[in-house]
Design a protein around this motif. Structure first.
Motif, mmCIF file in Angstrom:
data_model
loop_
_atom_site.group_PDB
_atom_site.id
_atom_site.type_symbol
_atom_site.label_atom_id
_atom_site.label_comp_id
_atom_site.label_asym_id
_atom_site.label_seq_id
_atom_site.Cartn_x
_atom_site.Cartn_y
_atom_site.Cartn_z
ATOM 1 N N ILE A 61 -19.428 23.318 27.490
ATOM 2 C CA ILE A 61 -20.862 23.529 27.676
ATOM 3 C C ILE A 61 -21.196 25.014 27.762
ATOM 4 N N HIS A 62 -22.179 25.392 26.969
ATOM 5 C CA HIS A 62 -22.679 26.762 27.018
ATOM 6 C C HIS A 62 -24.120 26.692 27.482
ATOM 7 N N GLY A 63 -24.279 26.685 28.769
ATOM 8 C CA GLY A 63 -25.620 26.576 29.343
ATOM 9 C C GLY A 63 -26.091 27.939 29.782
ATOM 10 N N PRO A 64 -27.025 27.957 30.726
ATOM 11 C CA PRO A 64 -27.472 29.242 31.252
ATOM 12 C C PRO A 64 -26.283 30.015 31.837
ATOM 13 N N GLY A 65 -26.241 31.324 31.629
ATOM 14 C CA GLY A 65 -25.079 32.103 32.064
ATOM 15 C C GLY A 65 -25.155 32.554 33.510
ATOM 16 N N ARG A 66 -26.384 32.843 33.947
ATOM 17 C CA ARG A 66 -26.573 33.377 35.310
ATOM 18 C C ARG A 66 -25.599 34.518 35.585
ATOM 19 N N SER A 67 -25.550 35.434 34.630
ATOM 20 C CA SER A 67 -24.650 36.584 34.765
ATOM 21 C C SER A 67 -25.213 37.572 35.786
ATOM 22 N N LYS A 68 -24.283 38.360 36.373
ATOM 23 C CA LYS A 68 -24.709 39.195 37.502
ATOM 24 C C LYS A 68 -24.013 40.553 37.513
ATOM 25 N N VAL A 69 -24.686 41.518 38.099
ATOM 26 C CA VAL A 69 -24.042 42.787 38.434
ATOM 27 C C VAL A 69 -23.944 42.843 39.956
ATOM 28 N N VAL A 70 -22.744 43.117 40.438
ATOM 29 C CA VAL A 70 -22.520 43.213 41.883
ATOM 30 C C VAL A 70 -22.150 44.665 42.213
ATOM 31 N N LEU A 71 -22.914 45.259 43.087
ATOM 32 C CA LEU A 71 -22.611 46.623 43.548
ATOM 33 C C LEU A 71 -21.906 46.517 44.897
ATOM 34 N N GLY A 72 -20.739 47.150 44.999
ATOM 35 C CA GLY A 72 -19.983 47.060 46.239
ATOM 36 C C GLY A 72 -20.502 48.016 47.302
ATOM 37 N N PRO A 73 -20.005 47.873 48.555
ATOM 38 C CA PRO A 73 -20.463 48.747 49.647
ATOM 39 C C PRO A 73 -20.083 50.208 49.393
ATOM 40 N N ASP A 74 -18.978 50.407 48.651
ATOM 41 C CA ASP A 74 -18.524 51.773 48.367
ATOM 42 C C ASP A 74 -19.412 52.480 47.345
ATOM 43 N N GLU A 75 -20.107 51.712 46.498
ATOM 44 C CA GLU A 75 -20.904 52.329 45.427
ATOM 45 C C GLU A 75 -22.405 52.213 45.683
ATOM 46 N N ALA A 76 -22.776 51.505 46.753
ATOM 47 C CA ALA A 76 -24.196 51.210 46.962
ATOM 48 C C ALA A 76 -25.040 52.471 47.065
ATOM 49 N N ASP A 77 -24.526 53.471 47.750
ATOM 50 C CA ASP A 77 -25.320 54.698 47.909
ATOM 51 C C ASP A 77 -25.446 55.466 46.596
ATOM 52 N N ARG A 78 -24.549 55.173 45.664
ATOM 53 C CA ARG A 78 -24.569 55.896 44.373
ATOM 54 C C ARG A 78 -25.237 55.036 43.281
ATOM 55 N N TRP A 79 -26.123 54.123 43.681
ATOM 56 C CA TRP A 79 -26.689 53.165 42.728
ATOM 57 C C TRP A 79 -27.363 53.836 41.543
ATOM 58 N N GLU A 80 -27.934 55.063 41.819
ATOM 59 C CA GLU A 80 -28.676 55.707 40.721
ATOM 60 C C GLU A 80 -27.797 56.026 39.528
ATOM 61 N N THR A 81 -26.530 56.326 39.780
ATOM 62 C CA THR A 81 -25.633 56.687 38.669
ATOM 63 C C THR A 81 -25.317 55.468 37.805
ATOM 64 N N HIS A 82 -25.585 54.263 38.304
ATOM 65 C CA HIS A 82 -25.264 53.053 37.542
ATOM 66 C C HIS A 82 -26.492 52.403 36.897
ATOM 67 N N LEU A 83 -27.605 53.119 36.960
ATOM 68 C CA LEU A 83 -28.855 52.528 36.469
ATOM 69 C C LEU A 83 -28.772 52.147 34.986
ATOM 70 N N ASP A 84 -28.111 52.989 34.184
ATOM 71 C CA ASP A 84 -27.997 52.672 32.743
ATOM 72 C C ASP A 84 -27.265 51.353 32.519
ATOM 73 N N VAL A 85 -26.232 51.133 33.318
ATOM 74 C CA VAL A 85 -25.473 49.884 33.188
ATOM 75 C C VAL A 85 -26.369 48.686 33.546
ATOM 76 N N LEU A 86 -27.182 48.874 34.588
ATOM 77 C CA LEU A 86 -28.076 47.791 34.991
ATOM 78 C C LEU A 86 -29.083 47.486 33.877
ATOM 79 N N VAL A 87 -29.670 48.539 33.307
ATOM 80 C CA VAL A 87 -30.677 48.353 32.255
ATOM 81 C C VAL A 87 -30.051 47.646 31.046
ATOM 82 N N ALA A 88 -28.876 48.127 30.639
ATOM 83 C CA ALA A 88 -28.222 47.517 29.473
ATOM 84 C C ALA A 88 -27.861 46.059 29.755
#
Lengths: 364, 480
Positions: free
Chosen positions: B256-283
């Motif tokens: 079955i190939h249904g809804p993927g419900r794919s996710k990005v998880v930011l860990g506690p170590d990277e949470a403060d640096r979220w801005e540097t990962h914005l491109d990955v989130l957008v893509a």
């Protein structure tokens, strides 16, 4: 003696057909509303409506003076109310239709099915349905008229008939409850029995439904099993399905005779040239004993134009049953009169609003 | 006016024109573009009775020949003018792009990107097989026996045909069944109602490269026909929403190939640096018009939820509908506007229930739903949800949509539920281990890799080799 209500010569033109029908309406109304032969249900109705039926109903159009027949009456009225006084001393047969849930509709009868099927028999080709060759019916038996009718038809042609039962009420219930595995297992059970008969007995003709025919064809070669003609009833006969049945399931070798009919009507005859008309099947009711019209779903007093879709309306006019303007749960294309049947036909009959249920696929 | 091209049923042989047809139309103008034959279910069942013989014939071809054939199909697929039917109607690559865009709403630029994706699969089939088989010598696919890493192996065929019930949302999904042919399994395809074009074009390109027609069936068909494929093929892939796929859940023969419900998880170590990962989130959210099940629909952070949502909304709100032939267009139109209406209504109802805010609303003029050139679009939407169990927090829609939720890192795995792709931007050992061990994560990206990124040597959405072949125990005496 030839009885005008039980047999009529085939008319030569639409005008002749209309005249014949009007005469038949007068004879049938005279029968059902007379104090000697009439039906209590209709005699009482006329009295309640202040209607002098014999005087006021002299044409088919005049039947509009009677209420549209309500199927509910076949559930709730005592049978005696539908026994014509002329038949008061004859026991009757009870035929059922529907009944998947709740009370089925029940029609009582005596000779109608024999008259209808004897007439129909003369339209069957002896090469495809050899007199004396055995028939097999795979389909709803039980309390249905069809079971007796098919055996009568076979016997009328000098043939015996084997039966494999399919209980449609159970199948519909399984499907409604989404127990598809059970539905499939039941179909297998039915087909297993049919296969056994075909394996051990010589059978030349089949009566079944399109779905069962298709499923049987997945198990064995129908022409190789010795079948020469298939008489097929049901409303799942869209042109592509019919073509597939003829070309592939019957391998182009077995005669396919589709019919449209039910407990209330009798059975309609198909136009034999359907293959050259894009496998679109047109039926003509056995006029004047039954009349099928195709009417506007939103205004059933009005016919749709020829070649347009509409709802099937049935009027039955026999000594056993007067059933005016009953709205069937089917729809069809209104077809023009033909040389062999100079009155309107019904094409590509299918369950009412079937098209709206066509599955809309998901967005993915 | 010339008559419409008729797209026939391909029954592992000559074209078959059904008496039952539907039209595919330009979604903007309603102009019919083709008539598509609809196979009745009986045809599907009847044809499948010969699946064994057809599979035997494909299996007799050496694997090298099939891999070459896939490579040779690239050029006709990308550039060729290929037959739509046996009656002389053809379609060039440009006509294909325009037709698919017109019926599905996908802009030309995205159609071309998807073509490239399919071409890559055809071209790199040897590498894809290595990925699927974990480096098995391809010759083992010819003989069924061999040695891998010093261990004797043998494989039985699980099925004589792979049935595929395809969607209409994105042509790229065709890359998922494609390796079946290299794995010597004939395919039986049911195209999506609005998208007969891509599977047909792939089959025609393969045919031009020498694949015999008996190796593939193309059955535009009804719901009953789809069920006949799923019941009759030994193995099938079913694309669809939860309602469509529910009857087959737990059926081992149906992937079955249904809804993927794919996710990005930011860990506690990277949470403060979220801005540097914005491109990955957008893509992750917006690539391919947000139409894929590998697009992220939820972003899980331990903190800074409001700021992440705000910054992401500012970026995504800049993506506006453009004309279909604009090379910069990245949003897809809805071929069926009522689907857009339903999605828009569902989001509005979820917001009205409270606990969620459409952050993008502040960054755009007007409504989420807009029309351009007669097409309906939904503009990208970022919803900030207060709780991970909010109805808008873990759902998926057919456009760039994402929910941002705050979840403490030690609760992430329990909170996210089944996810086709999870991009884990974290070096936190506990969180990494929890995600690695979770059976709910189908594909795991470790590090800032967009969820929408595909490595072709990494089987995702199931391993087709393991689906189509069954490993058996084998003992071979010397010389036998």
């Amino acid at each position: 003696m030839s009885d005008p209500i039980e047999s009529a010569p085939r008319p030569a033109s639409p005008e002749e057909a209309a005249e014949q029908l009007d005469a038949h309406v007068r004879a049938t109304v005279a029968w059902h509303f007379s104090a000697e032969t009439g039906t209590p249900f209709w005699i009482d109705r006329a009295r309640d409506l202040g209607l002098d039926a014999v005087e006021e109903i002299t044409t088919f159009a005049d039947l509009a003076r009677l209420p549209r027949f309500d199927g509910e009456w076949l559930r709730s009225e005592p049978h005696a109310r539908f026994v014509p006084r002329a038949f008061a001393d004859r026991p009757y047969t009870i035929f059922e239709t529907g009944g998947t849930t709740g009370m089925p509709k029940q029609r009582i009868g005596w000779d109608d099915y024999k008259i209808d099927y004897a007439a129909f028999s003369s339209t069957l080709d002896d090469d495809a349905f050899p007199p004396g060759g055995a028939w097999l019916m795979i389909g709803p038996t039980g309390p249905r008229r069809l079971r007796l009718a098919i055996e009568f038809l076979a016997n009328h042609r000098g043939s015996p008939c084997y039966f494999v039962d399919l209980d449609p009420r159970w199948v519909k219930r399984l499907i409604r409850e989404r127990q598809f595995d059970q539905a499939k297992a039941y179909m297998e059970h039915v087909l297993d029995q049919a296969e056994q008969i075909l394996k051990h007995r010589e059978v030349t003709a089949l009566f079944t439904t399109p779905k069962l025919l298709e499923a049987l064809g997945e198990r064995l070669s129908i022409p190789e099993a010795g079948i020469r003609g298939v008489f097929c009833g049901g409303t799942e006969m869209a042109p592509q399905n019919v073509r597939f049945l003829c070309e592939e399931v019957l391998e182009g070798e077995v005669t396919f005779v589709p019919t449209y009919g039910n407990t209330l009507m009798g059975l309609a005859e198909h136009e034999k040239d359907f293959a050259s008309n894009g496998y679109s099947i047109t039926y003509h009711a056995p006029q004047p004993r039954a009349v099928v019209r195709v009417v506007r779903p939103d205004d059933p007093d009005v016919l749709v134009d020829h070649d347009e879709w509409g709802r099937v309306e049935l009027t039955t006019l026999t000594r056993e049953l007067l059933l005016p303007r009953f709205l069937e749960r089917d729809e069809a294309i209104r077809r023009r009169p033909t040389a062999t049947h100079p009155w309107d036909g019904a094409g590509e009959v299918r369950p009412f609003r079937a098209n709206e249920e066509r599955i809309v696929e998901g967005v993915y | 006016m010339p008559s419409l091209p008729h797209i026939p049923v391909l029954r592992h042989g000559p074209a078959y024109e059904s008496l039952d047809t539907v039209e595919v139309r330009d979604h903007r103008t309603g102009t019919p573009l083709a008539v598509v034959s609809q196979a009745n279910a009986g045809i599907v069942r009847r044809d499948l009775r010969k699946a064994g013989a057809r599979a035997a014939s494909l299996r007799a071809r050496p694997i090298d020949e099939l891999l070459d054939l896939c490579a040779r199909a690239v050029e006709p697929f990308l550039e060729g003018t290929l037959p739509l039917n046996d009656a002389g109607d053809e379609q060039s690559a440009d006509q294909y792009v325009r037709a698919l865009s017109a019926t599905s709403g996908m802009p030309h630029a995205l159609v071309r990107a998807n073509m490239e994706k399919i071409a890559t699969v055809l071209r790199d089939m040897p590498a894809i097989l290595r990925g699927l088989t974990r480096g098995l010598d391809p010759a083992v696919l010819d003989t069924g026996v061999g040695v891998q890493n010093g261990v004797p192996v043998s494989y039985a065929d699980a099925a004589d045909a792979l049935g595929v019930v395809l969607p209409s949302n994105s042509p790229g999904v065709n890359s998922i069944w494609l390796p079946a042919l290299a794995l010597k399994t004939p395919v039986v395809l049911k195209p999506g109602r609005e998208e007969p074009w891509t599977p047909l074009r792939i089959l025609r390109a393969l045919e031009a490269a020498g694949l015999p027609r008996e190796a593939f069936g193309f059955y535009p068909t009804t719901h009953d026909g789809a069920a006949a494929i799923l019941e009759g093929c030994g193995r099938s892939q079913l694309f669809g929403d939860a309602r469509t796929t529910a009857p087959y859940a737990g059926n081992p023969a149906v992937e079955i190939h249904g809804p993927g419900r794919s996710k990005v998880v930011l860990g506690p170590d990277e949470a403060d640096r979220w801005e540097t990962h914005l491109d990955v989130l957008v893509a992750s959210v917006a690539r391919n018009g947000g139409r894929s099940c590998i697009n992220a629909s939820t972003i899980v952070v331990p903190a800074h939820g409001d700021a992440v949502a705000e910054a992401l909304a500012a970026r995504l709100a800049a993506i506006e509908p453009r004309p279909a032939d604009d090379p910069e267009a990245t949003l897809c139109a809805f071929a069926n506007p009522s689907v857009a209406e339903w999605i828009d209504g569902t989001i509005a109802a979820g917001l009205a229930a409270g606990g969620a805010v459409d952050v993008t609303a502040r960054h755009r003029d007007g409504d989420r739903s807009v029309t351009l050139d007669g097409s309906t679009y939904l503009r990208p939407t970022v919803v900030r949800c207060e709780r991970p169990d909010h109805e808008l927090a873990n759902t998926e829609f057919l456009f760039p949509y994402v929910a941002v939720v705050e979840v403490p890192s030690d609760h992430v795995v329990a909170a996210i539920g089944p996810s086709l792709v999870v991009t884990a931007i974290t070096r936190d050992p506990a969180l990494r281990q929890a995600l690695i061990r979770s059976p709910h994560v189908e594909r795991l990206n470790l590090g800032p890799i967009p969820t929408s990124h595909v490595d072709w040597d990494q089987p995702h959405e199931g391993n087709l080799f393991e689906f189509l072949r069954v490993r058996r125990a084998v003992a071979r005496d010397e010389g036998w």
